[in-house]
Scaffold this motif. Structure first.
Motif: not given
Length: 678
Positions: A420-427, A468-470, A477-493
């Protein structure tokens, strides 16, 4: 006490937009549907009428015309004066071109599919050549005095008919000149109307032009002489749309013996070409069947070889089969009424009992109500509960957040993390991520501002079970993986598309342990990725029907996949093959009542205490598949049945004792969604 404690949520006030246009593609047996908010949906009629693709709407795109050309190419036009072509693989707009004629009211592709004709507000009729990559303006036809509201090609490709206000024009395609101008009768019920709007025209092979107008008439014209042949008064209101059978993009035409029209009274009329007498070779057009499946205006109709298709202001897409054209009288012969989209608009946070509702231009976050009761109230006393009892609420549902988007684009997808700590959406052009902080009864929202430049849009968004992951699926056609830690946001792969193809990923599923990610694309293929090793693990064997839902079971990491033909497969991700249960079911087959359902499975979940149980639902029914029952006749049981078009969403939660919580979202649609408190 019952097996489930069910939360029936009825405050998701979702109302679909009205249907403006439909276009049927005879070659692929697909139906394109445009709505008043600019959304375009693609239905695969061969795949149990599943909505396999959609393009999000836009406030400035009021679509007035929709058509297929060159086989699989889809075009639309509208009041913003632009012609749009859609990329059916990447699921985005390929390009938009200004026609320089003001608002566009009508559009039609040539019988060969190589040319595109549009009718504009300024009275111009413009011809475009369809090239492999784009469309190119060719020339203007003779300009008329009023807007061109409808267009139709003669199947031979030599002439076109154009409907305007008070008249119909017939053009010679080679010269671009108007050869006839046919004035329509303004008389309506004996009274002369100020204007008569020709809403639709159809040009037949024999030179007959059929028109429908605001005077409630269906009229037949001889294009060679420009004279009226016959007139039918069928309604006390506008006749707004027309479609003829067998008018397809090919050089081979069958006999045009049937057409359908829709009226502003909600009625659809079927006309057929029948012999005058039983032994006569002479034929005439006769109104044979009226249908009343709509409550408001029928703005558009289509005629497939086996069914009549209609849509309009009441938002329903109605597909009525022609019984004389259906060879086998099975569920394909049933009337279908599609109202709600075949995609998820709700996500949940199990930990905080939160629901995120997705609308076209905003999101709503709610906290579920709760009860401390274990039975029902009788008088002033609480008595022991039994199956079916309604438990009183000790705390009502709370509306926590209203998040409105900026700009004219509709929301494509959204998701809330399990914690319940993150909300993501896209246009279509921007991706948004927000961090939520809870302090007692207060909620604060902070946007993650520094998004990577490559992350512009997403078709699917999913969080891991531990939040912990988004996972983000882009339209390239690309699948992105992001790391969520605390308030940080990092692209992994980033997983690149296979073999260099650009295939949009329409569905995502992650295993509860976060080690496996399954993705389904527009070609119905399912790829499974190893999240820890960041590589492709395996590809599920191809199937002929599109995937409608999938989920990974806890403990076993078996991937359960539902297809549009109602088949359910179980695939072992670690072992890279179908499970024994899946092979047994496919060998003996599912129950015939299961296979005769006409709505797709849209969500799959699992019973937290019974690993042999699979929970599934469609728009009308929630059911349980018990894998321990080997007999084909007893593999599934219905747990709930919707009525009046109820739409359901379910999630089962872990519970240390007592029944498991089951969340069911319901909505009814009459003139609008009925909203009740929880």
């Amino acid at each position: 006490m019952g097996e489930f404690k069910v939360h029936r949520v009825r405050f998701f006030n979702y109302v679909p937009s009205a249907i403006r246009c439909v276009a049927y593609n005879n070659q692929s047996n697909r139906l394109a549907v445009s709505r008043t908010d600019g959304t375009v949906e693609i239905y695969n009629l061969s795949a149990n009428y599943f909505q396999e693709k959609f393009f999000p709407g836009h406030e400035s795109r009021a679509t007035e015309a929709l058509c297929w050309a060159e086989g699989q190419r889809l075009f639309s036009a509208g009041l913003n004066g632009e012609i749009i072509e859609y990329d059916l693989q990447a699921l985005n707009i390929k390009y938009a071109m200004d026609a320089f004629g003001g608002p566009i009211w009508s559009m039609a592709a040539s019988p060969s599919g190589s040319q595109l004709l549009i009718g504009c507000e300024d009275g111009s009729v413009k011809l475009f050549q369809i090239t492999p990559d784009k469309i190119q303006f060719e020339r203007n036809f003779d300009r008329q005095k009023s807007r061109i509201l409808s267009l139709s090609w003669r199947p031979s490709g030599t002439h076109i008919a154009a409907g305007s206000i008070d008249y119909i024009s017939v053009f010679d395609v080679k010269s671009g000149s108007a050869v006839h101008k046919m004035i329509v009768d303004r008389q309506y019920m004996g009274v002369s109307k100020r204007k008569c709007i020709v809403w639709g025209v159809a040009f037949l092979s024999d030179g007959t032009v059929i028109s429908v107008d605001s005077a409630g008439k269906v009229q037949f014209w001889d294009s060679a002489t420009g004279t009226l042949v016959k007139s039918h008064l069928i309604a006390n209101a506008d006749v707004q749309s027309i479609s003829v059978a067998n008018m397809i993009f090919t050089f081979i035409y069958e006999q045009e013996d049937s057409f359908v029209v829709g009226t502003a009274e909600g009625t659809v009329f079927h006309f057929q070409l029948v012999p005058v007498t039983s032994n006569s070779g002479e034929k005439q057009w006769v109104r044979t069947k009226p249908f009343q499946h709509h409550t408001h205006d029928v703005r558009t109709v289509a005629h497939s070889p086996t069914s009549l298709i209609s849509g309009g202001t009441d938002t329903h897409l109605v597909i009525r089969p022609l019984m004389e054209k259906v060879e086998v009288k099975n569920y394909d012969a049933a009337l279908r009424k599609i109202t709600f989209p075949h995609r998820r608009l709700i996500s949940c946070s199990r930990k905080r009992q939160l629901l995120l509702f997705q609308f076209a231009h905003h999101l709503e976050l709610w906290r579920l109500g709760s009860t401390v009761a274990t039975g029902k109230i009788s008088g002033k006393f609480l008595v022991s509960g039994k199956n079916g009892d309604t438990l009183p609420l000790s705390k009502n549902a709370d509306h926590l957040l209203y998040l409105k988007t900026k700009g004219p684009e509709n929301i494509i997808c959204s998701c809330i993390s399990p914690c319940g700590s993150w909300i993501a959406y896209s246009t279509a052009s921007r991706f948004f991520l927000y961090r939520l902080n809870y302090e007692h009864d207060n909620l604060s929202l902070k946007r993650v501002s520094k998004m990577p430049a490559f992350l512009r849009s997403a078709l699917q968004i999913l969080f891991s079970e531990d939040s912990t992951k988004l996972f983000v699926a882009s339209n390239q056609g690309v699948l992105h993986i992001f790391q969520l830690s605390g308030g940080s946001f990092k692209h992994l792969h980033a997983f690149q598309p296979q073999s260099g193809t650009v295939e949009a990923m329409c569905l995502l599923a992650v295993s509860p342990d976060g080690n496996w990610l399954a993705a389904s694309g527009t070609s119905a293929g399912v790829h499974v990725y190893n999240v820890k090793q960041l590589k492709l693990h395996c590809t599920v064997p191809a199937y002929n029907f599109p995937v409608t839902a999938m989920a990974v079971a806890p403990n076993t990491n078996n991937l359960v996949i539902a297809y549009s033909d109602q088949q359910v497969f179980e695939y072992s991700i670690p072992d890279k093959h179908y499970t024994d249960w899946s092979r047994t079911v496919q060998k003996h087959g599912f129950h015939h009542l299961w296979l005769q359902r006409d709505t797709p499975i849209t969500h799959i979940s699992f019973h937290p205490k019974r690993p042999m149980n699979i929970l599934l639902h469609d728009a009308y029914m929630f059911c349980i598949i018990d894998k321990s029952l080997v007999g084909v006749e007893g593999t599934w049981r219905k747990a709930a049945d919707g009525s009046k078009g109820g739409v359901h969403r379910d999630v089962s939660l872990e519970s240390s004792r007592g029944p498991c919580d089951l969340w069911v979202w319901e909505a009814e649609l009459a003139d609008k969604c009925l909203v009740q408190d929880e």
